[in-house]
Scaffold this motif. Structure first.
Motif, PDB file in Angstrom:
ATOM      1  N   TRP A 195       0.858  -1.187   0.000  1.00 17.89           N
ATOM      2  CA  TRP A 195       0.000   0.000   0.000  1.00 17.89           C
ATOM      3  C   TRP A 195       0.888   1.228   0.000  1.00 17.89           C
ATOM      4  O   TRP A 195       1.942   1.240   0.630  1.00 17.89           O
ATOM      5  N   THR A 196       0.462   2.254  -0.696  1.00 14.76           N
ATOM      6  CA  THR A 196       1.308   3.450  -0.762  1.00 14.76           C
ATOM      7  C   THR A 196       1.088   4.332   0.462  1.00 14.76           C
ATOM      8  O   THR A 196       0.053   4.248   1.133  1.00 14.76           O
ATOM      9  N   TYR A 197       2.052   5.194   0.690  1.00 15.02           N
ATOM     10  CA  TYR A 197       1.942   6.165   1.789  1.00 15.02           C
ATOM     11  C   TYR A 197       0.641   6.950   1.689  1.00 15.02           C
ATOM     12  O   TYR A 197      -0.107   7.064   2.664  1.00 15.02           O
ATOM     13  N   GLN A 198       0.353   7.515   0.508  1.00  8.34           N
ATOM     14  CA  GLN A 198      -0.814   8.402   0.366  1.00  8.34           C
ATOM     15  C   GLN A 198      -2.111   7.675   0.716  1.00  8.34           C
ATOM     16  O   GLN A 198      -2.976   8.227   1.391  1.00  8.34           O
ATOM     17  N   PHE A 199      -2.223   6.445   0.247  1.00  8.95           N
ATOM     18  CA  PHE A 199      -3.461   5.698   0.471  1.00  8.95           C
ATOM     19  C   PHE A 199      -3.580   5.292   1.946  1.00  8.95           C
ATOM     20  O   PHE A 199      -4.607   5.524   2.592  1.00  8.95           O
ATOM     21  N   ALA A 200      -2.514   4.690   2.463  1.00 15.73           N
ATOM     22  CA  ALA A 200      -2.559   4.187   3.846  1.00 15.73           C
ATOM     23  C   ALA A 200      -2.816   5.327   4.831  1.00 15.73           C
ATOM     24  O   ALA A 200      -3.644   5.216   5.741  1.00 15.73           O
ATOM     25  N   VAL A 201      -2.127   6.438   4.627  1.00 16.17           N
ATOM     26  CA  VAL A 201      -2.225   7.524   5.597  1.00 16.17           C
ATOM     27  C   VAL A 201      -3.620   8.164   5.553  1.00 16.17           C
ATOM     28  O   VAL A 201      -4.170   8.560   6.586  1.00 16.17           O
ATOM     29  N   THR A 202      -4.214   8.230   4.375  1.00 13.76           N
ATOM     30  CA  THR A 202      -5.540   8.845   4.268  1.00 13.76           C
ATOM     31  C   THR A 202      -6.602   7.948   4.908  1.00 13.76           C
ATOM     32  O   THR A 202      -7.483   8.430   5.630  1.00 13.76           O
ATOM     33  N   VAL A 203      -6.491   6.635   4.661  1.00  9.71           N
ATOM     34  CA  VAL A 203      -7.432   5.698   5.288  1.00  9.71           C
ATOM     35  C   VAL A 203      -7.266   5.750   6.810  1.00  9.71           C
ATOM     36  O   VAL A 203      -8.240   5.827   7.560  1.00  9.71           O
ATOM     37  N   ASP A 204      -6.022   5.725   7.256  1.00  9.15           N
ATOM     38  CA  ASP A 204      -5.775   5.729   8.700  1.00  9.15           C
ATOM     39  C   ASP A 204      -6.274   7.016   9.357  1.00  9.15           C
ATOM     40  O   ASP A 204      -6.926   6.976  10.402  1.00  9.15           O
ATOM     41  N   ASP A 205      -5.961   8.160   8.750  1.00  6.86           N
ATOM     42  CA  ASP A 205      -6.402   9.429   9.349  1.00  6.86           C
ATOM     43  C   ASP A 205      -7.929   9.477   9.440  1.00  6.86           C
ATOM     44  O   ASP A 205      -8.484   9.982  10.414  1.00  6.86           O
ATOM     45  N   LEU A 206      -8.593   8.898   8.443  1.00  4.13           N
ATOM     46  CA  LEU A 206     -10.056   8.848   8.450  1.00  4.13           C
ATOM     47  C   LEU A 206     -10.560   7.890   9.536  1.00  4.13           C
ATOM     48  O   LEU A 206     -11.355   8.263  10.401  1.00  4.13           O
ATOM     49  N   GLU A 207     -10.061   6.653   9.510  1.00  5.66           N
ATOM     50  CA  GLU A 207     -10.628   5.626  10.399  1.00  5.66           C
ATOM     51  C   GLU A 207     -10.190   5.796  11.847  1.00  5.66           C
ATOM     52  O   GLU A 207     -10.864   5.333  12.755  1.00  5.66           O
ATOM     53  N   GLN A 208      -9.042   6.432  12.055  1.00  6.48           N
ATOM     54  CA  GLN A 208      -8.570   6.622  13.432  1.00  6.48           C
ATOM     55  C   GLN A 208      -9.045   7.963  14.001  1.00  6.48           C
ATOM     56  O   GLN A 208      -8.619   8.365  15.080  1.00  6.48           O
ATOM     57  N   GLY A 209      -9.860   8.667  13.237  1.00  5.26           N
ATOM     58  CA  GLY A 209     -10.438   9.914  13.745  1.00  5.26           C
ATOM     59  C   GLY A 209      -9.413  11.008  13.989  1.00  5.26           C
ATOM     60  O   GLY A 209      -9.541  11.792  14.938  1.00  5.26           O
ATOM     61  N   ILE A 210      -8.403  11.075  13.126  1.00  2.00           N
ATOM     62  CA  ILE A 210      -7.389  12.124  13.278  1.00  2.00           C
ATOM     63  C   ILE A 210      -7.977  13.433  12.764  1.00  2.00           C
ATOM     64  O   ILE A 210      -8.391  13.524  11.606  1.00  2.00           O
ATOM     65  N   ASP A 211      -8.033  14.437  13.615  1.00  2.00           N
ATOM     66  CA  ASP A 211      -8.555  15.704  13.105  1.00  2.00           C
ATOM     67  C   ASP A 211      -7.565  16.844  13.097  1.00  2.00           C
ATOM     68  O   ASP A 211      -7.878  17.918  12.582  1.00  2.00           O
ATOM     69  N   VAL A 212      -6.375  16.615  13.619  1.00  2.00           N
ATOM     70  CA  VAL A 212      -5.306  17.603  13.443  1.00  2.00           C
ATOM     71  C   VAL A 212      -4.046  16.844  13.011  1.00  2.00           C
ATOM     72  O   VAL A 212      -3.609  15.920  13.701  1.00  2.00           O
ATOM     73  N   VAL A 213      -3.512  17.219  11.861  1.00  2.72           N
ATOM     74  CA  VAL A 213      -2.300  16.586  11.335  1.00  2.72           C
ATOM     75  C   VAL A 213      -1.158  17.586  11.459  1.00  2.72           C
ATOM     76  O   VAL A 213      -1.242  18.697  10.926  1.00  2.72           O
ATOM     77  N   ILE A 214      -0.126  17.195  12.192  1.00  2.00           N
ATOM     78  CA  ILE A 214       1.026  18.087  12.400  1.00  2.00           C
ATOM     79  C   ILE A 214       2.254  17.363  11.858  1.00  2.00           C
ATOM     80  O   ILE A 214       2.633  16.302  12.371  1.00  2.00           O
ATOM     81  N   ARG A 215       2.841  17.904  10.799  1.00  2.00           N
ATOM     82  CA  ARG A 215       3.969  17.206  10.178  1.00  2.00           C
ATOM     83  C   ARG A 215       4.859  18.200   9.457  1.00  2.00           C
ATOM     84  O   ARG A 215       4.531  19.390   9.350  1.00  2.00           O
ATOM     85  N   GLY A 216       5.976  17.700   8.920  1.00  2.00           N
ATOM     86  CA  GLY A 216       6.961  18.573   8.299  1.00  2.00           C
ATOM     87  C   GLY A 216       6.506  19.097   6.946  1.00  2.00           C
ATOM     88  O   GLY A 216       5.633  18.521   6.281  1.00  2.00           O
ATOM     89  N   GLU A 217       7.114  20.202   6.553  1.00  2.00           N
ATOM     90  CA  GLU A 217       6.755  20.843   5.280  1.00  2.00           C
ATOM     91  C   GLU A 217       7.057  19.981   4.066  1.00  2.00           C
ATOM     92  O   GLU A 217       6.555  20.261   2.980  1.00  2.00           O
ATOM     93  N   ASP A 218       7.889  18.949   4.237  1.00  2.00           N
ATOM     94  CA  ASP A 218       8.155  18.074   3.083  1.00  2.00           C
ATOM     95  C   ASP A 218       6.890  17.358   2.622  1.00  2.00           C
ATOM     96  O   ASP A 218       6.845  16.857   1.507  1.00  2.00           O
TER      97      ASP A 218
END
Ligand code: GLU
Length: 304
Positions: A195-218
Motif C-alpha cells: 500500500w502506498t503512503y498516500q493511500f494508507a495515511v488517508t485511510v488511517d487518518d479517516l478511520e482513526q479519527g485524526i482531526d489535526v495533522v502536524i507534520r513537516g513541510e516536506d
C-alpha cells in the motif's frame, strides 16, 4: 513560542516510519505534536507507518519505541507496550484488510484500475514539472486500457482534472493545490502489493479519527491529494493541517541522511538527558530561543 491556537478535544498523531533510527528531526515533530496536544487538550495517537515493506525493519520499530519511552513521550492512544506485544491496530503492516475494504469502496464507484507501468515507463512517458514540490506525474497510460486485474497488484485511482483543493494550513495560511496536475491518478497499491503512503495515511487518518495533522513541510504537497482521497472515501469533516519547517543539518543536509550526529541513540550515548534532547529539539523547532532542557510533561509551555 508559537501563536498556534486549537480547540480542545482533537486527536493528532505521531506517525514515524521505521526505516531508520529516530533523529532530531523526529524529535522536532514530536515536540510540535505533543506540545500542541498538551497545550490545547488534544490526544496523541501513535501510528507505525511501515507500509513500505522493503525499507521498514522490526528492529527500527523496537528502537523507536524505546526512544519514545526514554524521551518520556507517552501516546494517549497506542501505548508503546501494546506495539511490543504483537499485531496492532495502528501498525500499517497489520492493516491490509482495512485497506482492501477501502479500495473496494472506491472500486464500486468505478474509480480504480490496474496499472502495469513501471517507474521507468512513467519517467519515459510523463513530463516532469520543474516547479517546487512537483514529482513524476502519471500520464494515465493504463487508465482506459482495461488491463487484466490478475496481471498486477498495482491499482490507481482516477483523479479529476482541473479541480483544486483548498485548505488553511494552521501555520502557512491558505493553500491551493491541484492534485491531478501534481501526480495524476494516485497509486493506491504498488506492483509488489504494498500500500502506498498516500493511500494508507488517508485511510488511517479517516478511520482513526485524526482531526489535526502536524507534520513537516516536506509533506505539504501531499495534502491536497489526501484531502481529495478522503472526500472520495466519504469523509466530510476534514482534518486541519499544520506543516512545520524541516530541520536541516547545519551543513544543509537532510537530517535523516546524517543521523550519525543527530540520532537520539547517539545523543543518549553521549550522556544527554531526555530533557536536554527535547530542549535541543524545541530550539530546532523554533519553539524556544535557547536549548533549555524541557521535560516531556512540560512541552505545553512552548505554546502558551
Ligand atoms: N510517516 C511519515 C514520516 O515518517 C509521516 C507521515 C505523515 O505525517 O503524514 O515522514
Amino acid at each position: 513560542m508559537s501563536a498556534l491556537r486549537l480547540d480542545g478535544g482533537f486527536t493528532t498523531r505521531f506517525a514515524p516510519a521505521p526505516t531508520g533510527f529516530l533523529h532530531l528531526g523526529h524529535a522536532v515533530n514530536a515536540v510540535w505534536v505533543w506540545g500542541a496536544a498538551r497545550a490545547f487538550g488534544g490526544r496523541v495517537l501513535l501510528r507505525i507507518e511501515d507500509h513500505d515493506r522493503g525499507r521498514c525493519r522490526p528492529e527500527y520499530e523496537r528502537a523507536l519505541l524505546d526512544d519514545l519511552d526514554w524521551l518520556g513521550l507517552v501516546p494517549d492512544v497506542g501505548a508503546t507496550e501494546e506495539f511490543r506485544r504483537g499485531p496492532h491496530a495502528h501498525r500499517q503492516s497489520d492493516q491490509s484488510a482495512r485497506y482492501e475494504a477501502r479500495l473496494a469502496q472506491l472500486e464500486s464507484q468505478g474509480l480504480v484500475y490496474p496499472c502495469t507501468c513501471s517507474r521507468a515507463d512513467i519517467a519515459r512517458q510523463g513530463s516532469v514539472d520543474e516547479t517546487e514540490g512537483a514529482e513524476l506525474r502519471y500520464p494515465g497510460t493504463c487508465r482506459d486500457a482495461a488491463r487484466d486485474p490478475r496481471s498486477t497488484a498495482a491499482r490507481r485511482i482516477r483523479s479529476e482534472a482541473g479541480r483544486t483543493e483548498r485548505f488553511h494550513d494552521l501555520r502557512l495560511g491558505e493553500q491551493v493545490q491541484d492534485p491531478d496536475a501534481q501526480c495524476g491518478d494516485l497509486l493506491a497499491r504498488d506492483r509488489n502489493g504494498h500500500w502506498t503512503y498516500q493511500f494508507a495515511v488517508t485511510v488511517d487518518d479517516l478511520e482513526q479519527g485524526i482531526d489535526v495533522v502536524i507534520r513537516g513541510e516536506d509533506l505539504l504537497a501531499s495534502t491536497g491529494r489526501q484531502l481529495r482521497l478522503a472526500r472520495l472515501l466519504g469523509r466530510t469533516a476534514m482534518p486541519r493541517f499544520l506543516h512545520h519547517p524541516l530541520v536541516l543539518h547545519p551543513d544543509g543536509r537532510k537530517l535523516s541522511k546524517s543521523a550519525g550526529d543527530t540520532g537520539i541513540r547517539e545523543l543518549r550515548k553521549a550522556g544527554r538527558t531526555p530533557a536536554e534532547v527535547l530542549g535541543l529539539a524545541a530550539r530546532a523547532a523554533g519553539l524556544q530561543a535557547d536549548p533549555d532542557p524541557i521535560d516531556a510533561d512540560s512541552l505545553a509551555s512552548l505554546f502558551r
